[in-house]
Design a protein around this motif. Structure first.
Motif, PDB file in Angstrom:
ATOM      1  N   MET A  57       0.812  -1.213   0.000  1.00 16.10           N
ATOM      2  CA  MET A  57       0.000   0.000   0.000  1.00 16.10           C
ATOM      3  C   MET A  57       0.843   1.260   0.000  1.00 16.10           C
ATOM      4  O   MET A  57       0.377   2.335  -0.380  1.00 16.10           O
ATOM      5  N   PHE A  58       2.099   1.133   0.420  1.00 11.41           N
ATOM      6  CA  PHE A  58       2.989   2.291   0.515  1.00 11.41           C
ATOM      7  C   PHE A  58       3.987   2.346  -0.635  1.00 11.41           C
ATOM      8  O   PHE A  58       4.902   3.175  -0.623  1.00 11.41           O
ATOM      9  N   VAL A  59       3.830   1.462  -1.615  1.00  6.51           N
ATOM     10  CA  VAL A  59       4.792   1.350  -2.721  1.00  6.51           C
ATOM     11  C   VAL A  59       4.091   1.653  -4.040  1.00  6.51           C
ATOM     12  O   VAL A  59       3.045   1.077  -4.336  1.00  6.51           O
ATOM     13  N   GLU A  60       4.678   2.541  -4.833  1.00  8.94           N
ATOM     14  CA  GLU A  60       4.085   2.914  -6.114  1.00  8.94           C
ATOM     15  C   GLU A  60       4.734   2.199  -7.294  1.00  8.94           C
ATOM     16  O   GLU A  60       4.042   1.799  -8.230  1.00  8.94           O
ATOM     17  N   SER A  61       6.058   2.060  -7.274  1.00 10.64           N
ATOM     18  CA  SER A  61       6.744   1.548  -8.451  1.00 10.64           C
ATOM     19  C   SER A  61       8.013   0.802  -8.061  1.00 10.64           C
ATOM     20  O   SER A  61       8.756   1.245  -7.188  1.00 10.64           O
ATOM     21  N   ILE A  62       8.248  -0.349  -8.700  1.00 14.18           N
ATOM     22  CA  ILE A  62       9.460  -1.125  -8.474  1.00 14.18           C
ATOM     23  C   ILE A  62       9.995  -1.627  -9.814  1.00 14.18           C
ATOM     24  O   ILE A  62       9.249  -1.790 -10.776  1.00 14.18           O
ATOM     25  N   ASP A  63      11.305  -1.859  -9.845  1.00 16.19           N
ATOM     26  CA  ASP A  63      11.950  -2.397 -11.040  1.00 16.19           C
ATOM     27  C   ASP A  63      12.014  -3.919 -11.014  1.00 16.19           C
ATOM     28  O   ASP A  63      12.036  -4.557 -12.065  1.00 16.19           O
ATOM     29  N   PHE A  64      12.086  -4.487  -9.825  1.00 22.05           N
ATOM     30  CA  PHE A  64      12.139  -5.944  -9.724  1.00 22.05           C
ATOM     31  C   PHE A  64      11.635  -6.398  -8.359  1.00 22.05           C
ATOM     32  O   PHE A  64      11.566  -5.618  -7.404  1.00 22.05           O
ATOM     33  N   SER A  65      11.290  -7.671  -8.305  1.00 19.35           N
ATOM     34  CA  SER A  65      10.890  -8.283  -7.034  1.00 19.35           C
ATOM     35  C   SER A  65      11.567  -9.632  -6.894  1.00 19.35           C
ATOM     36  O   SER A  65      11.988 -10.248  -7.884  1.00 19.35           O
ATOM     37  N   PHE A  66      11.658 -10.083  -5.663  1.00 21.94           N
ATOM     38  CA  PHE A  66      12.054 -11.461  -5.383  1.00 21.94           C
ATOM     39  C   PHE A  66      11.055 -11.996  -4.369  1.00 21.94           C
ATOM     40  O   PHE A  66      11.066 -11.592  -3.200  1.00 21.94           O
ATOM     41  N   MET A  68      10.654 -11.866 -10.029  1.00 19.76           N
ATOM     42  CA  MET A  68      11.429 -13.069  -9.774  1.00 19.76           C
ATOM     43  C   MET A  68      10.976 -13.701  -8.468  1.00 19.76           C
ATOM     44  O   MET A  68      10.394 -13.039  -7.610  1.00 19.76           O
ATOM     45  N   GLY A  69      11.226 -14.984  -8.342  1.00 17.46           N
ATOM     46  CA  GLY A  69      10.831 -15.674  -7.124  1.00 17.46           C
ATOM     47  C   GLY A  69      11.664 -16.922  -6.893  1.00 17.46           C
ATOM     48  O   GLY A  69      12.566 -17.246  -7.668  1.00 17.46           O
ATOM     49  N   GLU A 105      -0.999 -14.212 -27.293  1.00 19.95           N
ATOM     50  CA  GLU A 105       0.339 -13.894 -26.802  1.00 19.95           C
ATOM     51  C   GLU A 105       0.622 -14.674 -25.522  1.00 19.95           C
ATOM     52  O   GLU A 105      -0.182 -14.661 -24.590  1.00 19.95           O
ATOM     53  N   GLY A 106       1.750 -15.349 -25.482  1.00 15.90           N
ATOM     54  CA  GLY A 106       2.140 -16.087 -24.295  1.00 15.90           C
ATOM     55  C   GLY A 106       2.996 -15.233 -23.369  1.00 15.90           C
ATOM     56  O   GLY A 106       3.636 -14.274 -23.799  1.00 15.90           O
ATOM     57  N   ILE A 107       2.971 -15.565 -22.096  1.00 18.69           N
ATOM     58  CA  ILE A 107       3.844 -14.937 -21.101  1.00 18.69           C
ATOM     59  C   ILE A 107       4.750 -16.037 -20.555  1.00 18.69           C
ATOM     60  O   ILE A 107       4.278 -16.980 -19.929  1.00 18.69           O
ATOM     61  N   ALA A 108       6.042 -15.926 -20.813  1.00 17.14           N
ATOM     62  CA  ALA A 108       6.973 -16.993 -20.457  1.00 17.14           C
ATOM     63  C   ALA A 108       7.368 -16.933 -18.985  1.00 17.14           C
ATOM     64  O   ALA A 108       7.592 -15.852 -18.433  1.00 17.14           O
ATOM     65  N   VAL A 109       7.441 -18.110 -18.381  1.00 21.47           N
ATOM     66  CA  VAL A 109       8.029 -18.248 -17.049  1.00 21.47           C
ATOM     67  C   VAL A 109       9.420 -18.849 -17.248  1.00 21.47           C
ATOM     68  O   VAL A 109       9.558 -19.988 -17.691  1.00 21.47           O
ATOM     69  N   LEU A 110      10.440 -18.067 -16.954  1.00 21.42           N
ATOM     70  CA  LEU A 110      11.815 -18.524 -17.095  1.00 21.42           C
ATOM     71  C   LEU A 110      12.297 -19.095 -15.767  1.00 21.42           C
ATOM     72  O   LEU A 110      11.980 -18.561 -14.705  1.00 21.42           O
ATOM     73  N   THR A 111      13.055 -20.168 -15.814  1.00 22.49           N
ATOM     74  CA  THR A 111      13.574 -20.775 -14.593  1.00 22.49           C
ATOM     75  C   THR A 111      15.094 -20.738 -14.597  1.00 22.49           C
ATOM     76  O   THR A 111      15.729 -20.731 -15.658  1.00 22.49           O
ATOM     77  N   TRP A 158      12.684 -18.466 -10.440  1.00 22.54           N
ATOM     78  CA  TRP A 158      11.814 -18.273 -11.599  1.00 22.54           C
ATOM     79  C   TRP A 158      11.679 -16.785 -11.880  1.00 22.54           C
ATOM     80  O   TRP A 158      11.924 -15.960 -11.005  1.00 22.54           O
ATOM     81  N   MET A 159      11.276 -16.446 -13.100  1.00 20.64           N
ATOM     82  CA  MET A 159      11.160 -15.040 -13.478  1.00 20.64           C
ATOM     83  C   MET A 159      10.131 -14.864 -14.583  1.00 20.64           C
ATOM     84  O   MET A 159      10.017 -15.681 -15.491  1.00 20.64           O
ATOM     85  N   ILE A 160       9.369 -13.768 -14.485  1.00 18.57           N
ATOM     86  CA  ILE A 160       8.487 -13.312 -15.555  1.00 18.57           C
ATOM     87  C   ILE A 160       8.863 -11.862 -15.854  1.00 18.57           C
ATOM     88  O   ILE A 160       8.938 -11.046 -14.935  1.00 18.57           O
ATOM     89  N   ILE A 161       9.094 -11.540 -17.107  1.00 13.45           N
ATOM     90  CA  ILE A 161       9.443 -10.181 -17.513  1.00 13.45           C
ATOM     91  C   ILE A 161       8.172  -9.461 -17.946  1.00 13.45           C
ATOM     92  O   ILE A 161       7.413  -9.961 -18.776  1.00 13.45           O
TER      93      ILE A 161
END
Length: 202
Positions: A101-110, A138-139, A170-176, A182-185
Motif C-alpha cells: 500500500m505504501f509502494v508505487e513503483s518497483i523495477d524488480f521483485s524477489f 522473480m521468485g 500472446e504467451g507470457i513466459a516463465v523462465l527458470t 523463476w522469473m516473468i518479464i
C-alpha cells in the motif's frame, strides 16, 4: 561471494534491466543473505525488505513453524547484514499485502515469503501492479507444487488478458534458473490501467 540463488538474480537484473538506479523488493527476507548480496552488487539500489518475521506465517513450511525467538534472531541478523546500506533499505516488518500500500513503483521483485498457493498469487498480483514495464518479477522455490501452480496460473491469466486486449494470442513466459528460481518479464508495452483487473484470490 553471492549465493547461487542471489547470483542468478544478479545475472537476470544485469541482463534485463541494465540501469544503475534501481528500486526492488524482497518478499521473505529471513536472515537477509539475499538482501545483503543485492545491496552489495548494486550500489544505487534501494531495496524494500518485507518480512513479518512471525512464527506461524509462511504457508506451513519448516521456517514458519520455528518459535518466535528464532524469527527475532533472523530479523536481527538481516538488519546487521544490511547495516552497511542502511540508507538504501526500507524494512517492512509485515506482509507484502500490507507493505504494498505504501509502494508505487518497483523495477524488480524477489518473491520468497509465504509459499501457499493463495499467498503466491496475491503477492504476484501486488508486485505486477507496481512493476514498471520491462521490470522483473522473480521468485524462489519453483520446485514446490503450490508455487509452481500459482506462478503458471498467473502467467496464463496475464497471457489471456493481453490476448483479449490486443486480439492476438500472446504467451507470457516463465523462465527458470539456478536454485529453483523463476522469473516473468513484464512486457514493455503493458498498459498500466490493465494491471488493476488482474485476478486475485480472496
Amino acid at each position: 561471494m553471492p549465493s547461487i540463488r542471489a547470483q542468478q538474480l544478479i545475472d537476470w537484473i544485469v541482463q534485463h534491466l541494465g540501469k544503475p538506479d534501481l528500486m526492488g523488493v524482497e518478499i521473505g527476507v529471513n536472515p537477509g543473505a539475499t538482501s545483503r548480496d543485492l545491496l552489495k552488487r548494486f550500489p544505487k539500489l534501494h531495496l524494500l525488505m518485507v518480512d513479518p518475521w512471525k512464527s506461524g506465517y509462511g504457508g506451513g513450511d519448516r521456517m514458519s513453524k520455528q518459535p518466535q525467538e528464532w524469527h527475532d534472531q533472523a530479523r536481527n541478523e538481516a538488519l546487521k547484514a544490511t547495516e552497511f546500506a542502511s540508507d538504501r533499505r526500507s524494512v517492512f516488518e509485515t506482509t507484502w499485502a500490507e507493505a504494498a500500500m505504501f509502494v508505487e513503483s518497483i523495477d524488480f521483485s524477489f518473491i520468497d515469503g509465504n509459499h501457499s498457493y493463495e499467498a503466491v498469487r496475491l503477492d504476484s498480483t501486488l508486485v505486477w501492479e507496481r512493476l514498471v514495464p520491462g521490470g522483473l518479477m522473480m521468485g524462489h522455490d519453483y520446485n514446490r507444487p503450490s508455487v509452481k501452480r500459482a506462478v503458471m496460473e498467473f502467467a496464463e491469466s496475464l497471457a489471456e488478458q493481453r490476448s483479449n486486449e490486443t486480439g492476438k494470442v500472446e504467451g507470457i513466459a516463465v523462465l527458470t534458473g539456478e536454485h529453483a528460481t523463476w522469473m516473468i518479464i513484464k512486457p514493455q508495452d503493458t498498459d498500466p490501467k490493465s494491471d488493476r483487473s488482474l485476478w486475485r484470490k480472496e
